[in-house]
Design an enzyme around this catalytic site. Structure first.
Site, PDB file in Angstrom:
ATOM      1  N   CYS A  87     -14.092   4.341 -28.740  1.00 20.15           N
ATOM      2  CA  CYS A  87     -15.407   4.981 -28.801  1.00 20.15           C
ATOM      3  C   CYS A  87     -16.094   4.990 -27.451  1.00 20.15           C
ATOM      4  O   CYS A  87     -17.088   4.306 -27.244  1.00 20.15           O
ATOM      5  CB  CYS A  87     -16.274   4.247 -29.811  1.00 20.15           C
ATOM      6  SG  CYS A  87     -15.478   4.134 -31.387  1.00 20.15           S
ATOM      7  N   GLU A  88     -15.543   5.728 -26.524  1.00 22.70           N
ATOM      8  CA  GLU A  88     -16.114   5.876 -25.186  1.00 22.70           C
ATOM      9  C   GLU A  88     -15.637   7.224 -24.686  1.00 22.70           C
ATOM     10  O   GLU A  88     -14.446   7.525 -24.803  1.00 22.70           O
ATOM     11  CB  GLU A  88     -15.511   4.855 -24.200  1.00 22.70           C
ATOM     12  CG  GLU A  88     -15.741   3.434 -24.498  1.00 22.70           C
ATOM     13  CD  GLU A  88     -16.548   2.737 -23.414  1.00 22.70           C
ATOM     14  OE1 GLU A  88     -16.989   3.415 -22.459  1.00 22.70           O
ATOM     15  OE2 GLU A  88     -16.754   1.537 -23.556  1.00 22.70           O
ATOM     16  N   TYR A 148      -9.987   4.768 -12.206  1.00 23.14           N
ATOM     17  CA  TYR A 148      -9.858   5.375 -10.876  1.00 23.14           C
ATOM     18  C   TYR A 148      -9.755   6.899 -10.935  1.00 23.14           C
ATOM     19  O   TYR A 148      -9.372   7.522  -9.952  1.00 23.14           O
ATOM     20  CB  TYR A 148      -8.584   4.892 -10.170  1.00 23.14           C
ATOM     21  CG  TYR A 148      -8.366   3.405 -10.101  1.00 23.14           C
ATOM     22  CD1 TYR A 148      -9.179   2.599  -9.301  1.00 23.14           C
ATOM     23  CD2 TYR A 148      -7.313   2.807 -10.787  1.00 23.14           C
ATOM     24  CE1 TYR A 148      -8.945   1.238  -9.211  1.00 23.14           C
ATOM     25  CE2 TYR A 148      -7.078   1.445 -10.700  1.00 23.14           C
ATOM     26  CZ  TYR A 148      -7.898   0.670  -9.909  1.00 23.14           C
ATOM     27  OH  TYR A 148      -7.659  -0.670  -9.816  1.00 23.14           O
ATOM     28  N   GLY A 151       0.765  -1.241   0.000  1.00 18.73           N
ATOM     29  CA  GLY A 151       0.000   0.000   0.000  1.00 18.73           C
ATOM     30  C   GLY A 151       0.795   1.291   0.000  1.00 18.73           C
ATOM     31  O   GLY A 151       0.209   2.373  -0.071  1.00 18.73           O
ATOM     32  N   GLU A 175       4.213  -6.620   1.598  1.00 16.95           N
ATOM     33  CA  GLU A 175       3.745  -6.989   0.261  1.00 16.95           C
ATOM     34  C   GLU A 175       3.474  -5.766  -0.599  1.00 16.95           C
ATOM     35  O   GLU A 175       2.355  -5.559  -1.055  1.00 16.95           O
ATOM     36  CB  GLU A 175       2.478  -7.839   0.368  1.00 16.95           C
ATOM     37  CG  GLU A 175       2.702  -9.189   0.996  1.00 16.95           C
ATOM     38  CD  GLU A 175       1.845  -9.389   2.224  1.00 16.95           C
ATOM     39  OE1 GLU A 175       0.818  -8.704   2.366  1.00 16.95           O
ATOM     40  OE2 GLU A 175       2.209 -10.216   3.061  1.00 16.95           O
ATOM     41  N   PRO A 176       4.483  -4.962  -0.856  1.00 19.59           N
ATOM     42  CA  PRO A 176       4.258  -3.782  -1.702  1.00 19.59           C
ATOM     43  C   PRO A 176       4.249  -4.165  -3.176  1.00 19.59           C
ATOM     44  O   PRO A 176       5.009  -5.033  -3.607  1.00 19.59           O
ATOM     45  CB  PRO A 176       5.472  -2.897  -1.400  1.00 19.59           C
ATOM     46  CG  PRO A 176       6.514  -3.812  -0.836  1.00 19.59           C
ATOM     47  CD  PRO A 176       5.884  -5.112  -0.449  1.00 19.59           C
ATOM     48  N   GLY A 177       3.368  -3.532  -3.922  1.00 22.87           N
ATOM     49  CA  GLY A 177       3.364  -3.704  -5.366  1.00 22.87           C
ATOM     50  C   GLY A 177       3.746  -2.380  -6.006  1.00 22.87           C
ATOM     51  O   GLY A 177       4.851  -2.189  -6.505  1.00 22.87           O
TER      52      GLY A 177
HETATM   53  C1  LIG Z   1      -2.949  -5.348  -3.998  1.00 21.19           C
HETATM   54  C2  LIG Z   1      -2.414  -5.896  -2.744  1.00 21.19           C
HETATM   55  C3  LIG Z   1      -1.143  -5.549  -2.317  1.00 21.19           C
HETATM   56  C4  LIG Z   1      -0.289  -4.538  -3.027  1.00 21.19           C
HETATM   57  O1  LIG Z   1      -0.836  -3.258  -2.977  1.00 21.19           O
HETATM   58  P1  LIG Z   1       0.059  -2.010  -3.451  1.00 21.19           P
HETATM   59  O2  LIG Z   1      -0.805  -0.841  -3.200  1.00 21.19           O
HETATM   60  O3  LIG Z   1       0.342  -2.196  -4.897  1.00 21.19           O
HETATM   61  O4  LIG Z   1       1.283  -2.001  -2.634  1.00 21.19           O
HETATM   62  C5  LIG Z   1      -0.654  -6.158  -1.174  1.00 21.19           C
HETATM   63  N1  LIG Z   1      -1.390  -7.048  -0.468  1.00 21.19           N
HETATM   64  C6  LIG Z   1      -2.636  -7.395  -0.849  1.00 21.19           C
HETATM   65  C7  LIG Z   1      -3.394  -8.380  -0.043  1.00 21.19           C
HETATM   66  C8  LIG Z   1      -3.187  -6.826  -1.993  1.00 21.19           C
HETATM   67  O5  LIG Z   1      -4.430  -7.165  -2.349  1.00 21.19           O
END
Ligand SMILES: *Cc1c(COP(=O)(O)O)cnc(C)c1O
Length: 434
Positions: free
Chosen positions: A358-359, A331, A238, A288-290
């Site tokens: 086309c939107e 978003y 997050g 768990e960062p994405g």
């Molecule tokens: C999507 C998600 C993440 C990653 O979120 P980011 O905002 O990209 O860091 C981590 N844990 C869980 C359970 C998620 O669903």
């Protein structure tokens, strides 16, 4: 900080001119910077160096095989949300032994695959899921490590579609019933209670909600530790990134313009605030960062098709569309759009930047001020590395974009543009229409 900047008048990714990439592989194309990804991982690891830390990259943000391989080389595990993602990690030549399997709807087949491949743990979202994991593990003669996802009921103050830690979200179970759920889990013969999990939302740019959630859940974890031999506490992902001033945020001095209180969230602040709260537990900490790891490490290149001058509005029609980068239409999110060739002698213009679909929703920016650009010229969408390509679709029978990975002065096409033939490969006309 990131590695996209102008060298003279040309926008580069590390040492590579983005115009050269567009010339070779066409547009729209995603370009990723290996140095930026590497910096992001090491900065985060360093800022939490006091902890026994395992970073599990949330690969739903960007699951390109080349990107996964780079993360694996950097020592991260993965946060997995489907059987397809498990198979992608394997296809990238990595394993899932330090990875976790999350998500509210795991199927029997997915659970079986995760167990057979030796996933570190399952992040469980409900009691029926726990029963299913126990059942599948029993059938395979294995034990499944689990953590239950706790919903700490904290308002992450982010976009409604990406907040997950409020009690009215579909995610996790409330803290009030978590002790009972853990008690039930511990009685299952093929389950090993190994951790506690939480994740409160995405694109958080202040540390407050993280602190609040960790402070709320730590006493529960400590209490649980007395009853179960816990191995870890997963505090989710997050961490947000800079979208509004993305180009400038690549420079260290941009960050120094802010006082410490006003500075957007950095991994250093995240670590400084959370590490002392987590250390006393003596547990392994999973992150768990994405978005934070990959978001500012990617741009999407696009070419201008037309500059359409309206009565009171300009439309910059480009060759990328909402199917290539869905975030603005999905978003309302902002991406900085910059010319690949900068020409400071040109006047600025104000335009709606739109795609060909086309939107009305196929709009990347309304009333955006940017350097005047015309037909055939290139623009780059910054901070497009996360939730960019992975959300791309074939809407309007458009092939998904190409992807290129850069490291230093080297670059390679790591995913070719999707051809028309690939798009229709699984389709057929039924016999009764022949
Ligand atoms: C999507 C998600 C993440 C990653 O979120 P980011 O905002 O990209 O860091 C981590 N844990 C869980 C359970 C998620 O669903």
């Amino acid at each position: 900080m990131h590695h996209f900047s102008y060298h003279g008048s040309s926008l580069h990714c590390e040492e590579v001119d983005l115009a050269e990439i567009a010339g070779l592989y066409g547009t729209p194309t995603y370009v990723y910077s290996a140095a930026t990804i590497t910096d992001n991982v090491t900065r985060l690891q360093r800022s939490l160096a006091d902890l026994d830390l395992q970073v599990c990259y949330a690969m739903k943000a960007n699951s390109s095989l080349a990107v996964l391989r780079l993360f694996a080389n950097l020592g991260t595990g993965f946060d997995l949300v489907s059987g397809g993602e498990i198979r992608r990690v394997l296809a990238a030549g990595a394993n899932i032994r330090s990875s976790v399997f999350a998500g509210v709807g795991k199927t029997e087949e997915e659970i079986e695959l995760a167990l057979q491949e030796g996933v570190y743990a399952f992040h469980v979202e409900s009691e029926p899921e726990l029963a299913r994991i126990n059942h599948v593990a029993g059938r395979l003669g294995l034990t499944a490590r689990i953590a239950i996802r706790i919903n700490p009921d904290v308002d992450a103050k982010t976009h409604a579609k990406i907040t997950t830690g409020k009690s009215d979200n579909k995610f996790g179970i409330p803290m009030s019933v978590a002790a009972e759920a853990y008690g039930a889990a511990a009685k299952l013969p093929n389950i090993k209670v190994a951790g506690v999990q939480m994740h409160i939302g995405s694109q958080l740019t202040s540390v407050g909600p993280f602190r609040e959630a960790v402070e709320k859940v730590v006493p529960f974890v400590a209490q649980l530790q007395r009853e179960h031999a816990l191995e870890y506490f997963s505090i989710g992902g997050g961490i947000g990134i800079i979208y509004e001033d993305a180009l400038a945020s690549g420079q260290a001095d941009w960050w120094e313009r802010f006082s410490e209180d006003e500075r957007p969230l950095t991994p250093e602040l995240y670590g400084a605030v959370l590490s002392p709260l987590l250390q006393p537990l003596g547990l392994k900490i999973l992150l768990e960062p994405g978005r934070f790891l990959i978001g500012n490490a990617g741009v999407m290149l696009s070419r201008v098709e037309y500059l359409k001058r309206g009565a009171n509005k300009n439309f910059l029609v480009i060759d990328a569309a909402m199917n290539d980068l869905a975030r603005p239409s999905m978003y309302d999110s902002y991406h900085e759009i910059v010319p690949v060739e900068r020409d400071t002698s040109r006047a600025a213009m104000v335009a709606d930047v739109v795609g060909p679909i086309c939107e009305s929703g196929d709009c990347f920016a309304k009333g955006r001020e940017l350097q005047s650009v015309g037909e055939g010229e290139l623009v780059a969408f910054l901070s497009a590395g996360a939730y960019g390509f992975t959300m791309a679709s074939n809407y309007n029978t458009r092939g998904r974009p190409a992807e290129v990975l850069v490291r230093g002065s080297a670059f390679e096409l790591v995913h070719e543009r999707e051809s028309f033939e690939r798009q229709i490969a699984g389709e057929k006309i039924p016999g009764f229409l022949a």
